[in-house]
Write an enzyme that holds these catalytic residues in place. Sequence first.
Site, PDB file in Angstrom:
ATOM      1  N   ASP A  49       0.810  -1.011   0.147  1.00 49.16           N
ATOM      2  CA  ASP A  49       0.285  -0.029   0.337  1.00 49.16           C
ATOM      3  C   ASP A  49       1.109   1.114   0.069  1.00 49.16           C
ATOM      4  O   ASP A  49       1.693   1.115   1.096  1.00 49.16           O
ATOM      5  CB  ASP A  49      -0.395   0.023   1.205  1.00 49.16           C
ATOM      6  CG  ASP A  49      -2.253   0.329   1.408  1.00 49.16           C
ATOM      7  OD1 ASP A  49      -2.859   1.324   0.643  1.00 49.16           O
ATOM      8  OD2 ASP A  49      -3.435  -0.819   1.129  1.00 49.16           O
TER       9      ASP A  49
ATOM     10  N   ASP B 223      -3.183   4.414  -2.037  1.00 46.55           N
ATOM     11  CA  ASP B 223      -4.954   4.520  -1.370  1.00 46.55           C
ATOM     12  C   ASP B 223      -4.997   6.152  -1.356  1.00 46.55           C
ATOM     13  O   ASP B 223      -5.187   6.661  -1.854  1.00 46.55           O
ATOM     14  CB  ASP B 223      -3.616   4.408   0.553  1.00 46.55           C
ATOM     15  CG  ASP B 223      -5.059   5.065   1.669  1.00 46.55           C
ATOM     16  OD1 ASP B 223      -6.555   4.050   1.519  1.00 46.55           O
ATOM     17  OD2 ASP B 223      -5.169   5.467   1.750  1.00 46.55           O
TER      18      ASP B 223
ATOM     19  N   GLU C 198      -7.226   2.917  -5.421  1.00 48.90           N
ATOM     20  CA  GLU C 198      -8.079   3.355  -4.616  1.00 48.90           C
ATOM     21  C   GLU C 198      -9.763   4.558  -5.003  1.00 48.90           C
ATOM     22  O   GLU C 198      -8.858   5.621  -3.911  1.00 48.90           O
ATOM     23  CB  GLU C 198      -8.143   2.889  -3.171  1.00 48.90           C
ATOM     24  CG  GLU C 198      -9.318   2.377  -1.774  1.00 48.90           C
ATOM     25  CD  GLU C 198      -9.318   3.508  -1.056  1.00 48.90           C
ATOM     26  OE1 GLU C 198      -9.302   4.452  -0.757  1.00 48.90           O
ATOM     27  OE2 GLU C 198     -10.146   2.983  -0.495  1.00 48.90           O
TER      28      GLU C 198
ATOM     29  N   HIS D 160     -11.189  -4.079   4.458  1.00 50.14           N
ATOM     30  CA  HIS D 160     -11.179  -3.736   5.747  1.00 50.14           C
ATOM     31  C   HIS D 160     -11.573  -2.579   6.439  1.00 50.14           C
ATOM     32  O   HIS D 160     -11.801  -2.087   7.215  1.00 50.14           O
ATOM     33  CB  HIS D 160      -9.706  -3.794   6.074  1.00 50.14           C
ATOM     34  CG  HIS D 160      -8.669  -2.283   5.820  1.00 50.14           C
ATOM     35  ND1 HIS D 160      -8.536  -2.338   4.456  1.00 50.14           N
ATOM     36  CD2 HIS D 160      -8.874  -1.020   5.554  1.00 50.14           C
ATOM     37  CE1 HIS D 160      -7.976  -1.257   3.326  1.00 50.14           C
ATOM     38  NE2 HIS D 160      -8.084  -1.110   4.670  1.00 50.14           N
ATOM     39  N   ASP D 161     -12.538  -1.707   5.251  1.00 50.27           N
ATOM     40  CA  ASP D 161     -13.675  -0.700   5.137  1.00 50.27           C
ATOM     41  C   ASP D 161     -14.635  -1.895   5.426  1.00 50.27           C
ATOM     42  O   ASP D 161     -15.803  -0.128   5.944  1.00 50.27           O
ATOM     43  CB  ASP D 161     -13.442   0.886   4.525  1.00 50.27           C
ATOM     44  CG  ASP D 161     -11.680   0.776   4.706  1.00 50.27           C
ATOM     45  OD1 ASP D 161     -11.222   0.865   5.478  1.00 50.27           O
ATOM     46  OD2 ASP D 161     -10.982   1.263   3.669  1.00 50.27           O
TER      47      ASP D 161
HETATM   48  C1  NOJ Z   1      -8.315   3.610   2.934  1.00 41.58           C
HETATM   49  C2  NOJ Z   1      -8.400   2.441   3.357  1.00 41.58           C
HETATM   50  O1  NOJ Z   1      -9.005   1.946   2.751  1.00 41.58           O
HETATM   51  C3  NOJ Z   1      -9.189   3.240   4.944  1.00 41.58           C
HETATM   52  O2  NOJ Z   1      -8.499   2.243   5.635  1.00 41.58           O
HETATM   53  C4  NOJ Z   1      -8.073   4.527   5.496  1.00 41.58           C
HETATM   54  O3  NOJ Z   1      -8.964   4.859   6.613  1.00 41.58           O
HETATM   55  C5  NOJ Z   1      -7.941   5.812   4.554  1.00 41.58           C
HETATM   56  N1  NOJ Z   1      -7.812   5.387   3.072  1.00 41.58           N
HETATM   57  C6  NOJ Z   1      -7.737   6.382   5.010  1.00 41.58           C
HETATM   58  O4  NOJ Z   1      -5.940   6.121   4.545  1.00 41.58           O
END
Ligand code: NOJ
Length: 574
Positions: free
Chosen positions: A140, A242, A306, A369-370
């Site tokens: 990442d 990210d 992303e 993971h979100d």
């Molecule tokens: C996306 C990531 O997947 C998430 O976990 C993170 O909180 C935010 N970007 C900020 O970096």
Amino acid sequence: METARALWRLFLVGVLGCGGAPLAPAESLPREASAERSSASNTDAPWWQGAVFYEVYPRSFQDTDGDGIGDLPGITERLDYLEWLGVDAIWITPFYPSPQVDFGYDVSGYTDVDPTFGTLEDFDRLIAEAHGRHIRVIVDVVLNHSSDQHPWFVEARSGRDSPRRDWYVWSDPATGGGPPTNWASIFEPSAWTLDERSGQYYYHAFYPEQPDLNLRNPEVVSALEDVLRFWLERGVDGFRLDAVAHLFESIELEDNPLLDALRPGGDEEPLQEHVHTMFLPEGYRLLGRLRRLVDAYPGDRVLISEAYTEDAAGLLPFYDDGPTDGVHLPFNFLLMAPEALSAPRFRERIRDASETLQGRPTTWVLGNHDQPRIVDRFDHGGERLRVAKLLALMLLTLDGAPFLYYGDEIGMVTTEPQSIEDVRDPVGRRYWPENKGRDGERTPMQWDGTLHAGFTDGTPWLPIPTSAAGRNVKALRASPGSVLMFYRRALELRGASPVLRRGALTLLDVDPEVLAYRRQHEAETYVVLLNFADEPRTVSLEGVSEVLLDNVREPSRLETAAIQLAPYEAMLLR
Ligand code: NOJ
């Protein structure tokens, strides 16, 4: 799962504001370019096209030193499992030095390993061991922001005349005092935090501990390019970039327009259209520049961006218009949006991707993971595991690179914190109890039925649900009908089949509640039937004679063209 859904929507907030970016309609592509990109059946395609990626959240995968937190040696230890499962690549979320406010997405050192996770030597060993098993490794990169503890920000914050002041985004208060604009952060109502000492505000698209880097400053870009070089030279096969929708904000300090709806989570603040803070054209240009850097290295290294977009058209600018600009693989989150298990809604999203992307390589994602675990996002009429297999078959038979989230292959469930004191993700404390944060989908991997599921000898950083006693890798490997063995068989079929890896996809209209599509490559044809209904359906299908995989019955020959599907039955046919 109401609360978890609220958070999920919070992450999709930005999607509401994706105006502002000029989106190229699919039709405007030059014909040759589309043909060139239509590489669905191109055998010289780079390794990442159609590859199966597996997301490892290092804190929760395998602990080897007893501190209750997973680490890099733990990932290395579990590579045999990933090889057995049959994935092509792993994506490891941030393991760099970090105060861990956002669990690694607040980076305080870009070219090192946080001692909690190990050392650079551990990383080198992980790469070598993974490559020895033909597993690629993606890491990442957080370009949008650093930690407020990063030496760059500490220096920038030391005073208005600091040489690094301009590495971040600063502004004087608004004329009458208060934040310079109404810009909202993803995690809180204001994206501006006052730095008392200098009397200026700094901008942060996420937590205040994650100040946005000023990517208009060439020194910052050059420092981040060095970060990419550092990891490329250490042998990584690519990067997941990210939060790329947030890379730039407008230099005109104008308010974002407000929407009628309120932000999810209960702070009574209106949602806003992020026209000045997301999807700015400068962002796509920066990604193109990084693409050129990465392409200069041998070995088809891949850039995966992303950004949550409302539709496939929102992805087009990430590819850019030339054959080598833009990123290689913008994340396509279209399958994340349907909140109901509805064949028409999923069909619509797959159709959108096919028609709009016109053969550009894409990804398919159901979990990360979100977001709450996929088995908890949909009603399943009591057939949770059957639905888990149905979704797995869809993910692993679409025409793109599927991304698996660790633990989904064993049907791990979302395990939310029981009280606010237990919450680790700050957003879950802020919005408790409407939104309990993202801890629920980040609990440790369940390896076996022992105490702490074989994840650690210490105390796990997040609790492991009691269901882990039966729902774990060891138990499910021994159970032929398990969701794990279903994933493995689907991956095996996919790995052995040019049709599933590279075949062109055509949607079929067989029944409104049955998502059906054909994959075709040279003389071979596969058909996928997915009954999204909680009742039996009968569909009529010519030209297929063999069931290769099924979540309800044993594979067999087909005796008739009238195929009876049980509720939530999923079939792969040849
Ligand atoms: C996306 C990531 O997947 C998430 O976990 C993170 O909180 C935010 N970007 C900020 O970096």
